[in-house]
Design an enzyme around this catalytic site. Structure first.
Site, PDB file in Angstrom:
ATOM      1  N   CYS A   1      26.313 -24.128  15.512  1.00 16.71           N
ATOM      2  CA  CYS A   1      26.921 -22.793  15.490  1.00 16.71           C
ATOM      3  C   CYS A   1      28.362 -22.825  14.978  1.00 16.71           C
ATOM      4  O   CYS A   1      28.580 -23.081  13.806  1.00 16.71           O
ATOM      5  CB  CYS A   1      26.811 -22.153  16.860  1.00 16.71           C
ATOM      6  SG  CYS A   1      27.053 -20.372  16.801  1.00 16.71           S
TER       7      CYS A   1
ATOM      8  N   GLY B   1      28.648 -14.348  14.632  1.00 15.15           N
ATOM      9  CA  GLY B   1      29.155 -13.188  13.905  1.00 15.15           C
ATOM     10  C   GLY B   1      29.774 -13.584  12.570  1.00 15.15           C
ATOM     11  O   GLY B   1      30.171 -12.729  11.783  1.00 15.15           O
TER      12      GLY B   1
ATOM     13  N   HIS C   1      20.791 -22.231  17.682  1.00 16.43           N
ATOM     14  CA  HIS C   1      20.951 -22.983  18.925  1.00 16.43           C
ATOM     15  C   HIS C   1      19.693 -23.749  19.309  1.00 16.43           C
ATOM     16  O   HIS C   1      18.844 -23.226  20.019  1.00 16.43           O
ATOM     17  CB  HIS C   1      21.357 -22.032  20.058  1.00 16.43           C
ATOM     18  CG  HIS C   1      22.747 -21.517  19.890  1.00 16.43           C
ATOM     19  ND1 HIS C   1      23.844 -22.107  20.458  1.00 16.43           N
ATOM     20  CD2 HIS C   1      23.228 -20.478  19.163  1.00 16.43           C
ATOM     21  CE1 HIS C   1      24.943 -21.466  20.106  1.00 16.43           C
ATOM     22  NE2 HIS C   1      24.594 -20.463  19.321  1.00 16.43           N
TER      23      HIS C   1
ATOM     24  N   GLU D   1      19.444 -25.950  21.424  1.00 15.56           N
ATOM     25  CA  GLU D   1      19.419 -26.161  22.879  1.00 15.56           C
ATOM     26  C   GLU D   1      18.826 -24.947  23.590  1.00 15.56           C
ATOM     27  O   GLU D   1      18.585 -24.997  24.797  1.00 15.56           O
ATOM     28  CB  GLU D   1      20.830 -26.459  23.395  1.00 15.56           C
ATOM     29  CG  GLU D   1      21.738 -25.253  23.622  1.00 15.56           C
ATOM     30  CD  GLU D   1      22.324 -24.657  22.342  1.00 15.56           C
ATOM     31  OE1 GLU D   1      21.948 -25.129  21.253  1.00 15.56           O
ATOM     32  OE2 GLU D   1      23.127 -23.723  22.419  1.00 15.56           O
TER      33      GLU D   1
END
Lengths: 370, 950
Positions: free
Chosen positions: A258, A302, A344, A346
């Site tokens: 990210c 974003g 993500h 995870e």
């Protein structure tokens, strides 16, 4: 139990649009932030405690929030990170034998303001069409002009450095001391489940503050490096970008998630940009360009990495693409064990389809350690 | 990768007649699959014996075979179409799969070089064989309920001792759940075990530990050939384990699952689908979750095909599962396909909902006198409704309002139970009304904990009920004048109908509606878009709700509405609501054709219906779909919003027709035959005057509103008498009585069930032959589309009779009378559109039993038999777009077509299977015969009088 009347509340957007609703619980007050929405149907507690959401007013699109209460193990950091909650139906009653408390108690423990009964669907459509913007939620329904003034003072998310607000102040360890591998993680807003995933695969992780230099990290002699997720704009993260550049000079494997993915791009001279309204949900389709297989992923960002620049870059390769809009969802450095994803793996919340990326990281660590 | 180039011609197998457990959802999935394959230029061949389906329309497939679903028909088709490359058996339920397996075992597919796509036979065999399935699950580490096989009484006892109670006993190799039972008390075990062993041909039973009270979930999966898997929908059963999922109230998305537990379940589902075989298509997986801190998940079953639940999931999410599953079967991958709703994003994704759907099954126990009404392991419902709302409460209310069982929702209608013992008993032994009884229990002050203990329904749902009751109590403290706006808005947001609020405030429904209008509390419409508004969607699939206000940056206050009204001329078609006996898929067929015909006449078409199984509620059918209860308030609000030119009520069966009176009263234009004519046909007095004026014979009759009147009338008319209520369909409450005692009993019973009804008593023409005719009339000309003769004598409901088209032994003289009467009546009633007339023939005289100026159950059958689009024609006539004389009628039929009723009696073992004036069949099939020498016809004809033992 008797019928409970709720106080009025509102959401005021930067452009003057107002969405009316009701205050959740007894709490009164005002809270500012950038308004964004998450479309996940499960995992509200994980979302609210995810450091990547620092400073944001969260709109949950699921019709009900709070149904299964909260659970002490289902947190992604030690406190709520969102700035406020906007929902349709708030569940004052919950049902889950293993839960510790209601969502209302959890919000109250964290002094978080929430409003409900808002036409969240209209709000999401509005953000979709007009872009993410600053906003305020408040129970001061008769002081709209004053709220407008106060809202003007809130800085834009673009150019905002927030990692320092959520990063650890001191390094700390996760995992067993005698673990097979050592991973140095740069915390620019790390989620607990990333650490759980690394630990589970047999690593001792040392988590460093956001402004740690490569030298300090390298001094611990790790087998691999990890750059975490986190909130805000990646561009002002000058220290993290420099640290990453320096790590790239070593031959150690590096994995970024990210915000960490964006930092890796910036460290390679590829620019990032603020998206219109971002990707936030647990149903985002990704195509792995190397295997040709699809993945359903958890996303929360974003900002994004410039695709043309990545493709034109000699040392970079786009490995994953977002099927809805073609944004860069993953990249790797050619001839290096360095890769990152915008989403993500995870999960928490979200599907486990991209779990393999952690295995891939450990394969690289194993190979480089031998 | 692009689709496979080697598949140019594909055979699809339909599901045949409607039976309990296999309803019109397979018409929906089959139609979608056909459309989907044809989009890719594939030649489609369809076999299905059910004429009342959209999928069997000539326009749906390149070749349609209305043939019995057996291997003989398959071989005939394959011989005629040697170019068929593959068979897709996953769209026609268990019937299609079974036929596919049978053909496979006989080597038919191999002989004709036909590949099975969309499923693999080994996968089906594994999922059907409980032992093999259990072994496989064990191997991949997926837990299941403890189970063991007993081949002797002693072994069975040992197993029971080990597992503890409750237990489920299933007899091996029996059909339809014969010998299956849940055993709660040890003392009943011995008897049920012996029974199970006895009925099993191999003297074997399987004993499962019953996971009673465990929470139950269903996941709908899609997989492509690259092994990408997505979960389209997660459905939570409000009724926990112990009630068949088809008989459970279900909710989507899952309401009480944490992300952690849900993701574990998702991983298990994917693992299970991958473990059973390598195929591209749809799959349904069911799980149970322990209702404790462990949240242990066990697998219940997996169905590697499109199912009833996948139809529900498609309607619940907007993601057309069957359509995409068909594409996957021909080699597409999910990432190559578009999300059919947004058209701009990928089909490889998992829909997210910003609303809640609640499905409630519709039962018809009243049709099966003496049946066991307890819900359990065997599915007993005949249809279902779905409510969509912005909260669980709103969706639950809308679903209860959709059922058409004369309830306005939960509570606030004075119809609840008030007796403690009755309520506890009804909570303990679940039946069709438990959804209402929970509310009654709360109203009576029974603690939620106690309700939970008895029903095991999750506390979250019960708390939602409690909130509704609290709101009702709060509102009841006000009057219509003093009720604050915020409270009225909240009541509407929670789904209370105006009628219910009126009951709370002791005022008229119209006053509540008026107050709403004054306060600007109006229904707004939201889109079902698969993505919670994250992306723009154009698909016109709406539901209603009530929302808080928004103030624009220019200071304008409004409530956001997704459904924009166009300036085109519009027509509303009212759907037929949930399937039930007497009103099934035939009316959905008619509605869909009504919509298509109106579109051809350049109208914007608006469909209103609440049945998730149907083609009419496919968002591809009408220009706009309002998935709403066919309930006055919802319909009227849509009409106020859309301002259509008119409403078509004559295609949606009695459901739609019943609303004609109120529509007329509120000045809404009824398209086609006017309300006055509809009422005239229904009012026996005026109708017989009409017959008398036209010199048309009818059986002696009279009307009665009390038992006294009925008894007096009996003296006048003479027994046997046919007694029935007015304004019903499917012969509800209709009975032949032969003496005063029976008459009195039946009349008292009817007036208790349907108060204020005008009962009709006809002298019953014993031994008469029954016939019926359907016709189209434009007010000037009448065209008879078909005359059918019933093989069974008069007295059996027309829906339960075998009927031949054209008649097989009526003389010229009789046929002429039928034609004359039909024309005269159609014109006298000022029919504009369809009319159905039923006749009794005795001593060469044709008597009128009844006339219904609306689409009948037989219209689709005639349309299929003659290969003519009669509903399309009738709709154009209704709309005034065409006259009867504009059409070039050209019916094609060699020999005869026989309509054969199909029953689901095996679900109700103790029920009286006698046929009579009340309809009991759940579906029908069509059989074409070349001549009356056909064995099948001979067989039916020779048994015609044995109906009493059927």
């Amino acid at each position: 139990m008797k019928y409970q009347k709720r106080k009025k509340a509102l959401l005021l957007l930067e452009d003057g649009t107002i969405f009316f609703g009701k205050a959740v619980g007894e709490r009164e007050g005002t809270s500012f932030g950038e308004v964004c929405f998450n479309t996940g149907m499960t995992g509200y507690q994980e979302i609210f405690t995810d450091p990547s959401y620092y400073g944001q007013l969260m709109v949950t699109t699921n019709a009900h929030i709070g149904n299964y209460g909260t659970h002490k193990d289902e947190i992604e950091s030690d406190s709520i990170k969102i700035a406020g909650l906007i929902c349709k139906n708030f569940s004052y009653n919950y049902s889950r034998p293993s839960a510790d408390k209601s969502l209302l108690d959890f919000l109250n423990d964290n002094d978080l303001l929430a409003i409900s009964d808002v036409d969240t669907r209209a709000l999401v459509s509005y953000i979709r069409d007009n872009g993410a913007m600053n906003a305020v939620i408040s129970t001061r329904v008769d002081e709209i002009d004053a709220l407008k003034e106060e809202l003007k003072a809130v800085p834009s998310m673009e150019g905002l450095e927030l990692a320092s607000k959520v990063s650890t102040k001191e390094p700390y360890f996760v995992g067993k001391e005698d673990a097979q591998y050592k991973i140095a993680a740069l915390d620019i807003g790390i989620k607990k489940n990333i650490l759980r995933n690394l630990e589970k695969r047999g690593a001792l992780i040392k988590v460093f503050p956001y402004n740690t230099s490569k030298e300090e990290m390298a001094a611990w002699n790790p087998d691999g490096y990890f750059i975490s997720n986190g909130p805000g704009d990646p561009e002002p993260l000058k220290d993290a970008i420099q640290t990453t550049k320096d790590i790239l000079k070593t031959d150690k494997p590096l994995f970024g998630i990210c915000l960490g993915h964006q930092v890796l791009a910036l460290a390679n001279g590829v620019s990032t940009y603020k998206m219109h309204h971002g990707h936030r949900g647990i149903n985002h389709p990704i195509l792995n360009l190397i295997t040709g297989k699809g993945e359903i992923t958890s996303q929360n960002h974003g900002f994004a990495v410039n695709r043309e620049e990545t493709e034109a870059h000699e040392e970079l390769e786009v490995t994953h693409t977002h099927l809805n809009d073609g944004t860069v969802a993953g990249l790797k450095m050619k001839n290096k064990d360095v890769f990152s994803v915008q989403y993500h793996p995870e999960a928490s919340p979200g599907p486990h389809d991209a779990d393999y990326l952690f295995d891939q990281f450990f394969d690289a660590i194993k190979a480089s350690a031998n | 990768m692009p689709k496979r180039k080697d598949l140019k011609s594909i055979l699809i197998i339909g599901s045949g007649p409607i039976i309990i457990g296999q309803a019109c959802e397979f018409d929906y999935s089959g139609s979608q699959a056909l459309r989907s394959l044809r989009e890719d230029g594939i030649e489609t061949i369809l076999i299905n014996s059910n004429p009342a389906t959209i999928m069997t329309d000539p326009s749906m497939a390149d070749h349609v075979y209305l043939k019995p679903l057996n291997t003989k028909s398959i071989v005939e088709i394959l011989k005629k179409h040697p170019n068929i490359d593959a068979v897709l058996p996953t769209m026609g339920g268990q019937t299609a799969l079974n036929l596919c397996i049978e053909a496979d075992e006989k080597g038919i597919w191999e002989d004709f070089n036909v590949e099975i796509i969309g499923v693999d036979i080994d996968a089906i065999n594994i999922t059907e064989d409980r032992e093999k399935f259990r072994e496989l699950m064990l191997k991949i580490g997926v837990g299941m309920a403890p189970q063991a096989t007993a081949t002797s009484f002693l072994k069975g006892k040992e197993i029971a001792q080990e597992f503890g109670f409750p237990l489920v006993i299933r007899a091996s190799f029996t059909l339809g759940g014969a010998g299956a039972s849940i055993v709660y008390e040890p003392e009943k075990f011995d008897g049920l075990l012996s029974h199970g062993l006895e009925v099993s041909p191999i003297h074997e039973v399987m004993i499962d530990k019953a996971m009673m009270g465990w929470k139950e979930y269903e996941l709908e999966l899609l997989r492509d050939k690259n092994d990408n898997v997505v979960i389209i929908c997660t459905i939570e059963n409000m009724d926990p384990m112990g009630i068949h999922t088809g008989d459970s109230i279900t909710v989507a998305p899952a309401m009480t699952l944490s992300d952690r537990t849900f993701q574990k379940m998702r991983d298990m589902a994917i693992k299970m689908m991958r473990s059973i075989g390598d195929f591209a298509g749809g799959c349904n997986v069911q799980f149970a979750v322990s209702p404790d801190e462990e949240e242990e998940i066990i697998a219940i079953e997996i169905n590697p095909r499109v199912s009833r639940s996948s139809a529900l999931a498609s309607k619940a999410t907007g993601y057309p599962i069957a359509k995409i599953a068909a594409k996957l079967a021909i080699g597409y991958t999910l990432d190559e396909l578009d999300n059919q709703i947004t058209k701009s994003t990928s089909a490889l994704f998992e829909p997210t909902l910003d609303y809640v759907i609640v499905k409630i099954p519709r039962w018809n126990f009243d049709k099966f006198e003496g049946s066991d009404r307890t819900l359990g392991l065997q599915m007993k419902s005949v249809g279902e409704v779905m409510g969509i709302g912005r909260s669980f409460q709103e969706a639950l209310h809308k679903a209860t309002q959709s059922l058409e069982i004369k309830r306005n929702g939960l509570g606030a209608d004075g119809k609840g139970y008030k007796d403690y013992e009755t309520i506890i008993q009804k909570l303990t032994v679940p039946s069709w009304d438990r959804v209402f009884v929970i509310y009654d229990a709360i109203q009576l002050g029974i603690p939620l904990k106690r309700i939970h203990e008895i029903t095991k329904i999750d506390m979250w749902f019960l708390k939602q009920y409690e909130e509704l009751h609290q709101l009702e109590q709060e509102i009841a403290q006000y009057t219509i004048a003093s009720l604050p706006k915020s409270l009225l808005l909240e009541a509407k947001q929670k789904g209370f109908a105006d009628r219910q609020i009126a009951h709370m405030l002791d005022c008229y429904e119209s006053e509540v509606h008026k107050k709403r209008m004054e306060l600007n509390i109006n229904r707004v419409y939201k889109l079902v878009d698969t993505c919670a508004a994250e992306f723009t969607a154009m698909t016109p699939y709406y539901y209603s709700t009530f929302e808080e206000e928004i103030q624009s940056k220019d200071g304008l206050r409004y409530v956001a509405n997704d459904s924009e009204v166009t300036n085109r001329k519009k027509i509303v078609v009212l759907g037929s609501g949930p399937n039930r006996i007497g009103q099934g898929i035939e009316f959905d067929y008619c509605c869909v054709h009504g919509v298509l015909a109106a579109a051809e006449c350049d109208y914007e078409t608006i469909m209103i219906n609440c049945n998730p199984e149907t083609v009419s509620t496919d968002f591809d059918t009408a220009d706009k779909l309002y998935f709403e209860p066919v309930f006055w308030e919802h319909i009227y609000d849509i009409i106020l919003h859309e301002k259509p030119e008119g409403v078509i009520v004559q295609l949606g069966g009695q459901t739609a027709l019943k609303l004609a009176e109120k529509l007329d009263r509120y000045g809404v234009n009824i398209i086609g035959t006017s309300y006055q004519s509809l009422d005239l046909a229904e009012d026996r007095g005026s109708f017989s005057t009409l017959l008398k004026d036209n010199d048309i014979p009818y059986p002696r009759f009279g009307t009665a509103e009390t038992a006294d009147e009925a008894l007096d009338l009996a003296d006048e008319l003479g027994f046997p008498l046919l007694v029935r209520p007015s304004y019903v369909l499917g012969g509800q409450g209709m009975k032949i009585v032969i003496n005063k005692e029976d008459l009195e009993q039946h009349v008292v019973d009817l007036l208790r069930k349907i108060p204020n009804n005008k009962l009709l008593l006809d002298h019953y023409l014993d031994g008469a032959i029954e016939a019926e005719a359907d016709a189209i009339c434009d007010g000037e000309d009448v065209y008879i589309i078909g005359i059918m003769e019933h093989i069974e004598p008069c007295g059996i409901h027309s829906g339960d009779s075998n009927a031949t088209l054209p008649p097989f032994n009526l003389g010229e003289f009789v046929i002429q009378q039928i034609k004359d009467h039909t024309k005269k009546i159609a014109l006298a009633l000022n029919t504009v559109g369809l009319i159905n007339i039923q006749f009794a023939i005795k001593d060469d005289t044709v008597y009128i039993i009844e006339a219904n100026p609306r689409a009948s159950r037989t219209v689709p059958f005639i349309a299929k038999a003659y290969g003519e689009p009669y509903v399309n024609y009738a709709t154009k006539v209704m709309l005034g777009d065409k006259k009867v004389k504009d059409f070039n009628f050209n019916p094609k039929l060699e020999g005869y077509a026989i309509k054969q009723p199909v029953f689901s009696f095996n679900k109700f073992p103790n029920v009286n299977k006698n046929l009579g004036p009340e309809m009991k069949s759940t579906g029908e099939s069509i059989l074409f015969i070349d001549s009356l020498k056909d064995d099948e016809f001979y067989n039916l004809y020779s048994r015609r009088k044995m109906y009493l033992s059927k």
